[in-house]
Scaffold this motif. Structure first.
Motif, PDB file in Angstrom:
ATOM      1  N   MET B   1      30.808  32.086  31.360  1.00 24.79           N
ATOM      2  CA  MET B   1      31.427  32.898  32.409  1.00 24.79           C
ATOM      3  C   MET B   1      32.625  33.635  31.835  1.00 24.79           C
ATOM      4  SD  MET B   1      33.039  31.573  36.002  1.00 24.79           S
ATOM      5  CE  MET B   1      34.788  31.849  36.236  1.00 24.79           C
ATOM      6  N   SER B   2      32.690  34.921  32.160  1.00 18.49           N
ATOM      7  CA  SER B   2      33.841  35.730  31.732  1.00 18.49           C
ATOM      8  C   SER B   2      34.472  36.379  32.938  1.00 18.49           C
ATOM      9  CB  SER B   2      33.386  36.840  30.782  1.00 18.49           C
ATOM     10  OG  SER B   2      32.689  36.285  29.697  1.00 18.49           O
ATOM     11  N   VAL B   3      35.786  36.418  32.936  1.00 13.38           N
ATOM     12  CA  VAL B   3      36.485  37.072  34.037  1.00 13.38           C
ATOM     13  C   VAL B   3      37.587  37.965  33.476  1.00 13.38           C
ATOM     14  CG1 VAL B   3      36.046  35.239  35.727  1.00 13.38           C
ATOM     15  CG2 VAL B   3      38.099  35.160  34.318  1.00 13.38           C
ATOM     16  N   ALA B   4      37.923  38.992  34.240  1.00 14.15           N
ATOM     17  CA  ALA B   4      39.045  39.859  33.888  1.00 14.15           C
ATOM     18  C   ALA B   4      39.627  40.370  35.190  1.00 14.15           C
ATOM     19  CB  ALA B   4      38.563  41.020  33.020  1.00 14.15           C
ATOM     20  N   ARG B   5      40.931  40.588  35.183  1.00 18.47           N
ATOM     21  CA  ARG B   5      41.521  41.161  36.384  1.00 18.47           C
ATOM     22  C   ARG B   5      42.698  42.046  36.017  1.00 18.47           C
ATOM     23  NH1 ARG B   5      42.497  37.212  40.515  1.00 18.47           N
ATOM     24  NH2 ARG B   5      44.504  38.081  41.115  1.00 18.47           N
ATOM     25  N   THR B   6      42.940  43.006  36.892  1.00 23.31           N
ATOM     26  CA  THR B   6      44.066  43.905  36.678  1.00 23.31           C
ATOM     27  C   THR B   6      44.623  44.310  38.039  1.00 23.31           C
ATOM     28  OG1 THR B   6      44.795  45.900  35.495  1.00 23.31           O
ATOM     29  CG2 THR B   6      42.713  46.058  36.654  1.00 23.31           C
ATOM     30  N   ALA B   7      45.903  44.638  38.053  1.00 24.61           N
ATOM     31  CA  ALA B   7      46.548  45.058  39.300  1.00 24.61           C
ATOM     32  C   ALA B   7      47.122  46.451  39.120  1.00 24.61           C
ATOM     33  CB  ALA B   7      47.654  44.077  39.679  1.00 24.61           C
ATOM     34  N   VAL B   8      46.958  47.281  40.139  1.00 24.28           N
ATOM     35  CA  VAL B   8      47.478  48.660  40.068  1.00 24.28           C
ATOM     36  C   VAL B   8      48.087  49.039  41.416  1.00 24.28           C
ATOM     37  CG1 VAL B   8      45.782  49.431  38.352  1.00 24.28           C
ATOM     38  CG2 VAL B   8      45.264  49.672  40.787  1.00 24.28           C
ATOM     39  N   GLN B  19      38.465  52.563  35.937  1.00 22.91           N
ATOM     40  CA  GLN B  19      37.105  52.754  35.420  1.00 22.91           C
ATOM     41  C   GLN B  19      37.032  52.362  33.945  1.00 22.91           C
ATOM     42  OE1 GLN B  19      34.666  52.966  37.227  1.00 22.91           O
ATOM     43  NE2 GLN B  19      34.776  54.488  38.864  1.00 22.91           N
ATOM     44  N   SER B  20      38.088  52.653  33.195  1.00 21.72           N
ATOM     45  CA  SER B  20      38.120  52.238  31.786  1.00 21.72           C
ATOM     46  C   SER B  20      38.138  50.718  31.672  1.00 21.72           C
ATOM     47  CB  SER B  20      39.348  52.812  31.079  1.00 21.72           C
ATOM     48  OG  SER B  20      39.312  54.213  31.113  1.00 21.72           O
ATOM     49  N   PHE B  21      38.880  50.093  32.559  1.00 28.25           N
ATOM     50  CA  PHE B  21      38.960  48.628  32.594  1.00 28.25           C
ATOM     51  C   PHE B  21      37.559  48.037  32.810  1.00 28.25           C
ATOM     52  CE2 PHE B  21      39.508  44.906  35.518  1.00 28.25           C
ATOM     53  CZ  PHE B  21      40.066  44.023  34.613  1.00 28.25           C
ATOM     54  N   LEU B  22      36.826  48.600  33.753  1.00 27.76           N
ATOM     55  CA  LEU B  22      35.461  48.131  34.025  1.00 27.76           C
ATOM     56  C   LEU B  22      34.550  48.403  32.820  1.00 27.76           C
ATOM     57  CD1 LEU B  22      33.097  47.142  35.837  1.00 27.76           C
ATOM     58  CD2 LEU B  22      32.954  49.477  36.736  1.00 27.76           C
ATOM     59  N   ALA B  23      34.638  49.626  32.279  1.00 30.65           N
ATOM     60  CA  ALA B  23      33.752  50.010  31.166  1.00 30.65           C
ATOM     61  C   ALA B  23      34.002  49.139  29.939  1.00 30.65           C
ATOM     62  CB  ALA B  23      33.938  51.485  30.830  1.00 30.65           C
ATOM     63  N   ASP B  24      35.272  48.851  29.663  1.00 30.01           N
ATOM     64  CA  ASP B  24      35.617  48.030  28.491  1.00 30.01           C
ATOM     65  C   ASP B  24      35.091  46.613  28.652  1.00 30.01           C
ATOM     66  OD1 ASP B  24      36.875  50.213  27.468  1.00 30.01           O
ATOM     67  OD2 ASP B  24      38.922  49.521  27.860  1.00 30.01           O
ATOM     68  N   ALA B  42      30.971  51.606  43.224  1.00 26.97           N
ATOM     69  CA  ALA B  42      31.658  50.750  44.198  1.00 26.97           C
ATOM     70  C   ALA B  42      33.158  50.753  43.958  1.00 26.97           C
ATOM     71  CB  ALA B  42      31.098  49.332  44.118  1.00 26.97           C
ATOM     72  N   LEU B  43      33.546  50.712  42.683  1.00 24.34           N
ATOM     73  CA  LEU B  43      34.977  50.691  42.356  1.00 24.34           C
ATOM     74  C   LEU B  43      35.653  51.966  42.870  1.00 24.34           C
ATOM     75  CD1 LEU B  43      37.296  49.245  40.944  1.00 24.34           C
ATOM     76  CD2 LEU B  43      36.528  50.245  38.772  1.00 24.34           C
ATOM     77  N   GLU B  44      35.039  53.113  42.616  1.00 22.02           N
ATOM     78  CA  GLU B  44      35.631  54.370  43.096  1.00 22.02           C
ATOM     79  C   GLU B  44      35.679  54.424  44.622  1.00 22.02           C
ATOM     80  OE1 GLU B  44      34.151  58.167  41.614  1.00 22.02           O
ATOM     81  OE2 GLU B  44      34.865  59.182  43.420  1.00 22.02           O
ATOM     82  N   GLN B  72      23.294  36.015  34.755  1.00 20.07           N
ATOM     83  CA  GLN B  72      22.723  37.358  34.957  1.00 20.07           C
ATOM     84  C   GLN B  72      23.225  37.974  36.257  1.00 20.07           C
ATOM     85  OE1 GLN B  72      20.651  39.435  32.946  1.00 20.07           O
ATOM     86  NE2 GLN B  72      21.653  38.004  31.558  1.00 20.07           N
ATOM     87  N   ALA B  73      24.491  37.785  36.544  1.00 21.14           N
ATOM     88  CA  ALA B  73      25.027  38.364  37.774  1.00 21.14           C
ATOM     89  C   ALA B  73      26.454  38.846  37.535  1.00 21.14           C
ATOM     90  CB  ALA B  73      25.001  37.337  38.897  1.00 21.14           C
ATOM     91  N   PHE B  74      26.842  39.822  38.307  1.00 20.34           N
ATOM     92  CA  PHE B  74      28.171  40.417  38.156  1.00 20.34           C
ATOM     93  C   PHE B  74      28.827  40.530  39.531  1.00 20.34           C
ATOM     94  CE2 PHE B  74      31.404  43.513  37.086  1.00 20.34           C
ATOM     95  CZ  PHE B  74      31.681  43.261  35.754  1.00 20.34           C
ATOM     96  N   THR B  75      30.109  40.203  39.579  1.00 23.15           N
ATOM     97  CA  THR B  75      30.842  40.284  40.837  1.00 23.15           C
ATOM     98  C   THR B  75      32.092  41.131  40.651  1.00 23.15           C
ATOM     99  OG1 THR B  75      30.081  38.057  41.413  1.00 23.15           O
ATOM    100  CG2 THR B  75      31.911  38.955  42.701  1.00 23.15           C
ATOM    101  N   LEU B  76      32.252  42.083  41.531  1.00 26.64           N
ATOM    102  CA  LEU B  76      33.447  42.931  41.579  1.00 26.64           C
ATOM    103  C   LEU B  76      34.195  42.579  42.861  1.00 26.64           C
ATOM    104  CD1 LEU B  76      35.201  45.523  40.982  1.00 26.64           C
ATOM    105  CD2 LEU B  76      33.414  46.821  42.153  1.00 26.64           C
ATOM    106  N   THR B  77      35.449  42.167  42.707  1.00 23.23           N
ATOM    107  CA  THR B  77      36.255  41.844  43.877  1.00 23.23           C
ATOM    108  C   THR B  77      37.475  42.753  43.902  1.00 23.23           C
ATOM    109  OG1 THR B  77      35.559  39.525  43.754  1.00 23.23           O
ATOM    110  CG2 THR B  77      37.501  40.016  45.109  1.00 23.23           C
ATOM    111  N   VAL B  78      37.674  43.439  45.009  1.00 16.05           N
ATOM    112  CA  VAL B  78      38.838  44.307  45.157  1.00 16.05           C
ATOM    113  C   VAL B  78      39.653  43.781  46.329  1.00 16.05           C
ATOM    114  CG1 VAL B  78      39.676  46.650  45.538  1.00 16.05           C
ATOM    115  CG2 VAL B  78      37.528  46.289  44.305  1.00 16.05           C
ATOM    116  N   SER B  79      40.903  43.438  46.067  1.00 20.88           N
ATOM    117  CA  SER B  79      41.778  43.026  47.162  1.00 20.88           C
ATOM    118  C   SER B  79      42.977  43.949  47.204  1.00 20.88           C
ATOM    119  CB  SER B  79      42.187  41.557  47.015  1.00 20.88           C
ATOM    120  OG  SER B  79      42.648  41.310  45.736  1.00 20.88           O
ATOM    121  N   ASP B  80      43.527  44.130  48.385  1.00 16.31           N
ATOM    122  CA  ASP B  80      44.649  45.054  48.505  1.00 16.31           C
ATOM    123  C   ASP B  80      45.575  44.601  49.620  1.00 16.31           C
ATOM    124  OD1 ASP B  80      42.297  46.509  50.230  1.00 16.31           O
ATOM    125  OD2 ASP B  80      44.258  46.908  51.107  1.00 16.31           O
TER     126      ASP B  80
END
Lengths: 117, 141
Positions: B1-8, B19-24, B42-44, B72-80
């Protein structure tokens, strides 16, 4: 995003390439609106070559709708062609494929707008 | 399992870096480029919704984007921290409508719901949390 256009045989082609996201949508809308106005004045058709278009979001999609409406209002034959898989999926899911003429290739688009290939 | 997160901050200028964060992350995980599209989209859609609507009347709204790749699954979570808003409560657009009857806009969340396997919203500790999940490597429908 990169946008160019050329006109030949009473047909203007806009070639759109790259990413049509929120940021790029404004420039694309200006381009498509001025191309529709010019085509209407000259009695030309307008076709959009999407072969280089890698990405489109809802912001980009609505520019296609704005363009199609303007073309209809100006009696400009209008079609889009050569959609990549991702762009095609967005057109299909949104139902835009039913309200905008989408063709597989340039020959099909030219035929659709009444120009011989 | 790999995770990454960023705040903006909730500003349109942050979309490119996100988008660069996701692509990388996507390429560091060795995932198929062809399968990134629904997540980019979805991110946009979600982030720009926060910028344009979730931040209305507020200053200093922040968004956190979290990526998770498991098997074999990917999860995108956006909180604000913006205005409480459940995008899933909006009625779906009429995709059968004629061109003249199409409202311009309102398609973003519909595209996400169609392209993702699971989309869930919750309001938690003053945050909007939208979770979008999709299996990878599935045959196209």
């Amino acid at each position: 995003m990169n946008i160019t256009n050329d006109t030949d045989n009473k047909t203007t082609t806009i070639h759109v390439a790259g990413r049509l996201d929120f940021e790029a949508a404004g420039a694309f809308q200006k381009e498509i609106e001025s191309a529709v106005a010019a085509a209407a004045a000259a009695g030309n058709a307008l076709i959009i070559d999407c072969a280089g278009l890698e990405y489109v979001s809802s912001a980009g999609l609505r520019v296609f709708l704005v363009g199609a409406r303007a073309a209809k209002g100006g009696s400009v034959p209008f079609a889009v062609y050569a959609l990549t898989a991702a762009v095609k999926e967005v057109f299909e899911v949104s139902g835009f494929g039913r309200i905008i003429d989408v063709l597989n290739d340039r020959a099909g688009a030219l035929e659709k707008v009444g120009r011989t290939a | 399992m790999s995770v990454a997160r960023t705040a903006v901050g909730a500003e349109a200028a942050a979309l490119g870096p996100l988008q660069s964060f996701l692509a990388d992350f996507w390429s560091s995980e060795g995932l198929s480029e062809a399968e990134r599209f629904p997540f980019e989209l979805a991110l946009e859609e979600v982030f720009m919704n926060i910028v344009m609507h979730g931040s209305q009347g507020l200053t200093g709204v922040r968004a956190v984007v979290a990526l998770e790749h498991v098997d074999q699954a990917f999860t995108l979570t956006v909180s604000d921290t913006g205005n409480p808003f459940d995008p899933l409560a909006a009625p779906p657009p009429d995709t059968e409508a004629a061109m003249e009857d199409r409202p311009i806009g309102g398609l973003g969340i519909y595209l996400i719901r169609t392209m993702m396997d699971v989309v869930e919203y919750r309001h938690e500790d003053g945050h909007n949390v939208l979770v979008m999940h999709k299996r990878l490597g599935a045959e196209p429908a």
